[in-house]
Design an enzyme around this catalytic site. Structure first.
Site, PDB file in Angstrom:
ATOM      1  N   LYS A   1      18.325  11.538  62.952  1.00  0.00           N
ATOM      2  CA  LYS A   1      18.028  10.347  63.527  1.00  0.00           C
ATOM      3  C   LYS A   1      18.875   9.746  64.703  1.00  0.00           C
ATOM      4  CE  LYS A   1      16.907   5.950  63.378  1.00  0.00           C
ATOM      5  NZ  LYS A   1      17.902   5.010  63.352  1.00  0.00           N
TER       6      LYS A   1
ATOM      7  N   GLU B   1      15.312   8.116  72.636  1.00  0.00           N
ATOM      8  CA  GLU B   1      14.947   6.930  72.727  1.00  0.00           C
ATOM      9  C   GLU B   1      15.566   6.169  74.096  1.00  0.00           C
ATOM     10  OE1 GLU B   1      14.685   4.304  69.475  1.00  0.00           O
ATOM     11  OE2 GLU B   1      15.656   2.634  70.326  1.00  0.00           O
TER      12      GLU B   1
ATOM     13  N   MET C   1      16.197  -5.415  56.791  1.00  0.00           N
ATOM     14  CA  MET C   1      15.956  -4.101  56.629  1.00  0.00           C
ATOM     15  C   MET C   1      15.742  -3.781  55.173  1.00  0.00           C
ATOM     16  SD  MET C   1      15.601  -2.423  59.436  1.00  0.00           S
ATOM     17  CE  MET C   1      15.471  -0.768  59.161  1.00  0.00           C
TER      18      MET C   1
ATOM     19  N   ASN D   1      22.092  -7.618  45.920  1.00  0.00           N
ATOM     20  CA  ASN D   1      22.744  -7.875  47.146  1.00  0.00           C
ATOM     21  C   ASN D   1      24.029  -8.508  46.526  1.00  0.00           C
ATOM     22  OD1 ASN D   1      22.315  -8.084  50.129  1.00  0.00           O
ATOM     23  ND2 ASN D   1      23.013 -10.215  49.729  1.00  0.00           N
TER      24      ASN D   1
ATOM     25  N   ALA E   1      19.303  -7.739  53.421  1.00  0.00           N
ATOM     26  CA  ALA E   1      19.222  -8.259  54.745  1.00  0.00           C
ATOM     27  C   ALA E   1      17.896  -7.966  55.319  1.00  0.00           C
ATOM     28  CB  ALA E   1      20.205  -7.939  55.713  1.00  0.00           C
TER      29      ALA E   1
ATOM     30  N   ASN F   1      22.231   3.140  59.260  1.00  0.00           N
ATOM     31  CA  ASN F   1      22.337   4.115  60.469  1.00  0.00           C
ATOM     32  C   ASN F   1      23.803   4.654  60.364  1.00  0.00           C
ATOM     33  OD1 ASN F   1      20.077   4.125  62.123  1.00  0.00           O
ATOM     34  ND2 ASN F   1      20.405   2.182  63.018  1.00  0.00           N
TER      35      ASN F   1
ATOM     36  N   SER G   1      13.724   4.715  60.694  1.00  0.00           N
ATOM     37  CA  SER G   1      13.416   4.700  61.924  1.00  0.00           C
ATOM     38  C   SER G   1      12.166   3.623  62.150  1.00  0.00           C
ATOM     39  CB  SER G   1      13.312   5.752  63.044  1.00  0.00           C
ATOM     40  OG  SER G   1      12.904   5.148  64.305  1.00  0.00           O
TER      41      SER G   1
ATOM     42  N   HIS H   1      17.082  11.279  67.516  1.00  0.00           N
ATOM     43  CA  HIS H   1      16.008  10.344  67.801  1.00  0.00           C
ATOM     44  C   HIS H   1      16.425   9.213  68.723  1.00  0.00           C
ATOM     45  CE1 HIS H   1      13.882   6.666  66.890  1.00  0.00           C
ATOM     46  NE2 HIS H   1      12.782   7.449  66.866  1.00  0.00           N
ATOM     47  N   ASN H   2      17.428   8.472  68.302  1.00  0.00           N
ATOM     48  CA  ASN H   2      17.771   7.402  68.966  1.00  0.00           C
ATOM     49  C   ASN H   2      18.415   7.974  70.531  1.00  0.00           C
ATOM     50  OD1 ASN H   2      17.268   6.233  66.331  1.00  0.00           O
ATOM     51  ND2 ASN H   2      19.145   4.803  66.642  1.00  0.00           N
TER      52      ASN H   2
HETATM   53  P1  NDP Z   1      23.204  -5.705  58.261  1.00  0.00           P
HETATM   54  O1  NDP Z   1      23.471  -4.514  59.014  1.00  0.00           O
HETATM   55  O2  NDP Z   1      23.051  -6.925  59.033  1.00  0.00           O
HETATM   56  O3  NDP Z   1      24.072  -5.811  56.963  1.00  0.00           O
HETATM   57  C1  NDP Z   1      23.882  -6.914  56.205  1.00  0.00           C
HETATM   58  C2  NDP Z   1      23.751  -6.340  54.573  1.00  0.00           C
HETATM   59  O4  NDP Z   1      24.671  -5.502  54.319  1.00  0.00           O
HETATM   60  C3  NDP Z   1      23.726  -7.506  53.913  1.00  0.00           C
HETATM   61  O5  NDP Z   1      22.859  -7.283  52.677  1.00  0.00           O
HETATM   62  C4  NDP Z   1      25.211  -7.525  53.325  1.00  0.00           C
HETATM   63  O6  NDP Z   1      25.442  -8.410  52.209  1.00  0.00           O
HETATM   64  C5  NDP Z   1      25.548  -6.167  53.421  1.00  0.00           C
HETATM   65  N1  NDP Z   1      26.925  -5.947  53.289  1.00  0.00           N
HETATM   66  C6  NDP Z   1      27.797  -5.995  54.453  1.00  0.00           C
HETATM   67  N2  NDP Z   1      29.077  -5.552  53.818  1.00  0.00           N
HETATM   68  C7  NDP Z   1      28.909  -5.468  52.641  1.00  0.00           C
HETATM   69  C8  NDP Z   1      29.813  -4.893  51.893  1.00  0.00           C
HETATM   70  N3  NDP Z   1      31.255  -4.697  52.034  1.00  0.00           N
HETATM   71  N4  NDP Z   1      29.563  -4.625  50.453  1.00  0.00           N
HETATM   72  C9  NDP Z   1      28.241  -4.883  50.092  1.00  0.00           C
HETATM   73  N5  NDP Z   1      27.333  -5.356  50.967  1.00  0.00           N
HETATM   74  C10 NDP Z   1      27.792  -5.449  52.279  1.00  0.00           C
HETATM   75  O7  NDP Z   1      21.653  -5.551  57.679  1.00  0.00           O
HETATM   76  P2  NDP Z   1      20.181  -4.938  58.612  1.00  0.00           P
HETATM   77  O8  NDP Z   1      19.129  -5.364  57.387  1.00  0.00           O
HETATM   78  O9  NDP Z   1      20.100  -5.293  59.850  1.00  0.00           O
HETATM   79  O10 NDP Z   1      20.509  -3.432  58.382  1.00  0.00           O
HETATM   80  C11 NDP Z   1      20.701  -2.653  57.369  1.00  0.00           C
HETATM   81  C12 NDP Z   1      21.152  -1.088  57.896  1.00  0.00           C
HETATM   82  O11 NDP Z   1      20.034  -0.774  58.490  1.00  0.00           O
HETATM   83  C13 NDP Z   1      22.448  -1.149  58.604  1.00  0.00           C
HETATM   84  O12 NDP Z   1      22.846   0.002  58.464  1.00  0.00           O
HETATM   85  C14 NDP Z   1      21.567  -0.665  60.011  1.00  0.00           C
HETATM   86  O13 NDP Z   1      22.394  -0.237  61.014  1.00  0.00           O
HETATM   87  C15 NDP Z   1      20.398  -0.298  59.724  1.00  0.00           C
HETATM   88  N6  NDP Z   1      19.257  -0.438  60.676  1.00  0.00           N
HETATM   89  C16 NDP Z   1      18.405   0.079  61.045  1.00  0.00           C
HETATM   90  C17 NDP Z   1      17.529  -0.288  62.056  1.00  0.00           C
HETATM   91  C18 NDP Z   1      16.403   0.836  62.066  1.00  0.00           C
HETATM   92  O14 NDP Z   1      15.439   0.462  63.227  1.00  0.00           O
HETATM   93  N7  NDP Z   1      16.450   1.773  61.588  1.00  0.00           N
HETATM   94  C19 NDP Z   1      17.232  -1.651  62.465  1.00  0.00           C
HETATM   95  C20 NDP Z   1      18.293  -2.464  61.989  1.00  0.00           C
HETATM   96  C21 NDP Z   1      19.231  -1.934  61.152  1.00  0.00           C
HETATM   97  P3  NDP Z   1      25.515  -9.963  52.004  1.00  0.00           P
HETATM   98  O15 NDP Z   1      24.342 -10.789  52.183  1.00  0.00           O
HETATM   99  O16 NDP Z   1      26.150 -10.207  50.892  1.00  0.00           O
HETATM  100  O17 NDP Z   1      26.305 -10.259  53.230  1.00  0.00           O
END
Ligand code: NDP
Length: 479
Positions: free
Chosen positions: A182, A189, A13, A33, A11, A102, A128, A185-186
């Site tokens: 982390k 924030e 990130m 993925n 996704a 996270n 982050s 940190h949040n």
């Molecule tokens: P999402 O949190 O929206 O998660 C989507 C991804 O997870 C997709 O690749 C999806 O696969 C996969 N997924 C979900 N469930 C499963 C499962 N059961 N088995 C395998 N794959 C699964 O993606 P983000 O990119 O937004 O965030 C990724 C991580 O980073 C999260 O933990 C989030 O909290 C963290 N994050 C951190 C941020 C930061 O500033 N540090 C900002 C945003 C997010 P599929 O495509 O097949 O559905």
């Protein structure tokens, strides 16, 4: 050739992190993925990255050079557990699984323990900086074993943000230490954002300045001791005009703040550790309060000042607010570092506080010059008991506390909520108080629950026979 690093979860990130990795000299990146569409999309859009795609975990493992190293970037919670199970199935002892999502640090502690039993390394790494950081350089807070850090360190250093020549990554401590830091940190924030929001509100209501004019004030502040990413983006947001209405954007945004939970985690953890993170807690609660439209509507007619007030010297008031913001910010960071100290003690982590401040200088949301002062404070005194007592910060509050008090008084008199400003001041006054009414609380506790008390003039534990002749007995006699 094989890949030296893999990313699972593509996704926003994960795909940005994979692109960041691929852009660095010497890295070849395997990608996987759950659904293949995201993999195909990333391949199509970024042929230059030279990704090695995998359709399943077997292929992913076969694509990676040993020791295999993979970063998981999937939805935190059950998704992470599902991916870990699959990786453990196809990986071998000595390989490294990194969770960059996270995760709650206690989940990371549990996962690390379980994965370690298979001989595979598990590293929970706080990342982050959002999407932009993932692509161009985040601040990275890895936990896990020192052995895993040997392999992982150079890779993470290559993709991290750089602040004053130093990559914003360090081995924080074992197992859940990275995700714990982390989380803090949040929390910080949240507090920083709430303080800035209160400063804006006070200036706007106190001086009648427009959002665009206040944007100029924040831009000016960003050249001084408040210099930070959050102050910088605040100016940008305040300057924005809504294309649809021509109004300042901030005036057409619904005033109900959302949250994804990491601030609440910080407060819950701090409660368990007995650390008063009051600034962070007020920030979390302020978002909760804002998101209760029914209660707010029901209370709207309750009496109180209407939030307007007359400031005869607008410039002086703006300067007071700036100083109140700086003082309150020092308290928020001091409390956040108290929580890190307490967590490190509770969970047995050897966390270098100064290094944490240093890796927050770039890539992350709370990045600021100010963090150098924290690094210096812990360098001068690694056993510092409260950040606010370090010479630089003590000087800063000495300089600003009168303004801070004026602002809190003005807010209270005008009926303008300033929970983070006022609770930070109350914390400061509590900390420096010679005597606290905690003595009375102990008396009350002894009265209704025989909870006993200690005396200022004698060793021992005592109890007053409240329902008897009210004489005092040594507490051992009452049990
Ligand atoms: P999402 O949190 O929206 O998660 C989507 C991804 O997870 C997709 O690749 C999806 O696969 C996969 N997924 C979900 N469930 C499963 C499962 N059961 N088995 C395998 N794959 C699964 O993606 P983000 O990119 O937004 O965030 C990724 C991580 O980073 C999260 O933990 C989030 O909290 C963290 N994050 C951190 C941020 C930061 O500033 N540090 C900002 C945003 C997010 P599929 O495509 O097949 O559905």
């Amino acid at each position: 050739g094989k890949a030296n690093i893999g990313v699972v979860g593509l996704a926003v990130m994960g795909s940005n992190l994979a692109r960041n990795l691929a852009s660095r000299e010497g890295n070849t990146v395997a990608i996987l993925n759950r659904s293949y569409e995201k993999t195909q999309k990333l391949l199509d859009e970024h042929p230059e990255a030279g990704f090695l795609p995998a359709r399943d975990y077997e292929e992913f493992a076969a694509t990676l050079a040993k020791p295999r190293t993979a970063i998981i970037m999937v939805k935190a919670g059950r998704g992470t557990d599902a991916v870990i199970d699959e990786l453990v199935r196809v990986f071998e002892p000595g390989d490294i699984i990194v969770d960059g999502g996270n995760a709650l640090f206690t989940d990371t502690i549990r996962r690390e323990k379980a994965v370690r039993e298979t001989g595979i390394n598990f590293v929970g790494a706080g990342i982050s900086g959002g999407e932009e950081g993932a692509l161009n350089g985040p601040s990275i807070m890895p936990g896990g074993s020192a052995e895993a850090w040997q392999t992982l360190g150079p890779i993470l250093r290559s993709i991290a943000a750089v602040a004053e020549g130093e990559p914003c990554v360090t081995h924080v401590g074992t197992d859940g230490a990275g995700h714990f830091v982390k989380m803090i940190h949040n929390g910080i924030e949240y507090a920083d954002m709430q303080l800035i929001a209160e400063a804006y509100d006070l200036i706007r209501r106190g001086t009648g300045k427009s959002p665009a004019e206040i944007a100029d004030i924040f831009a000016e502040w960003n050249r001084g001791e408040l210099e930070s990413y959050l102050i910088e983006i605040t100016a940008e947001v305040l300057r924005q005009t809504d294309p649809a209405t021509g109004e300042p954007l901030v005036d057409v945004i619904l005033d109900q703040a959302g949250a994804k939970g990491t601030g609440a985690w910080t407060v819950q953890t701090a409660l368990d550790l007995g650390v008063p993170v009051s600034g962070i807690a007020e920030a979390v609660f302020a978002r909760s309060l804002s998101s209760k439209p029914a209660q707010r509507a029901a209370a709207a007619e309750l009496p109180g000042p209407d939030g307007t007030f007359d400031i005869h010297d607008a410039d002086a008031f703006v300067e007071d607010v700036r100083q109140a913001l700086y003082a309150s910010k020092i308290i928020a960071y001091s409390q956040g570092f108290d929580a890190i100290v307490a967590g490190a003690e509770q969970y047995g982590w050897d966390i270098k506080k100064g290094d944490i401040a240093a890796i927050w200088r770039g890539g992350c949301i709370i990045r600021a010059q100010f963090l150098n002062r924290i690094t210096e404070a812990y360098a001068a005194d690694p056993g510092l008991v409260a950040l606010v007592t370090a010479p630089y910060f003590a000087d800063a509050v000495t300089r600003t506390q009168q303004a801070w008090r004026r602002v809190v008084v003005a807010a209270a008199e005008a009926g303008i909520p300033s929970p983070a400003f006022s609770s930070s001041l109350a914390y400061y006054d509590g900390l420096r108080a010679d005597r606290l009414p905690a003595a009375l609380v102990q008396g009350q506790r002894d009265f209704f629950g025989a909870h006993t008390y200690k005396r200022i003039d004698r060793e021992g534990t005592f109890h007053t026979l409240w329902s008897g002749d009210r004489s005092e007995v040594s507490a051992v006699d009452t049990h």
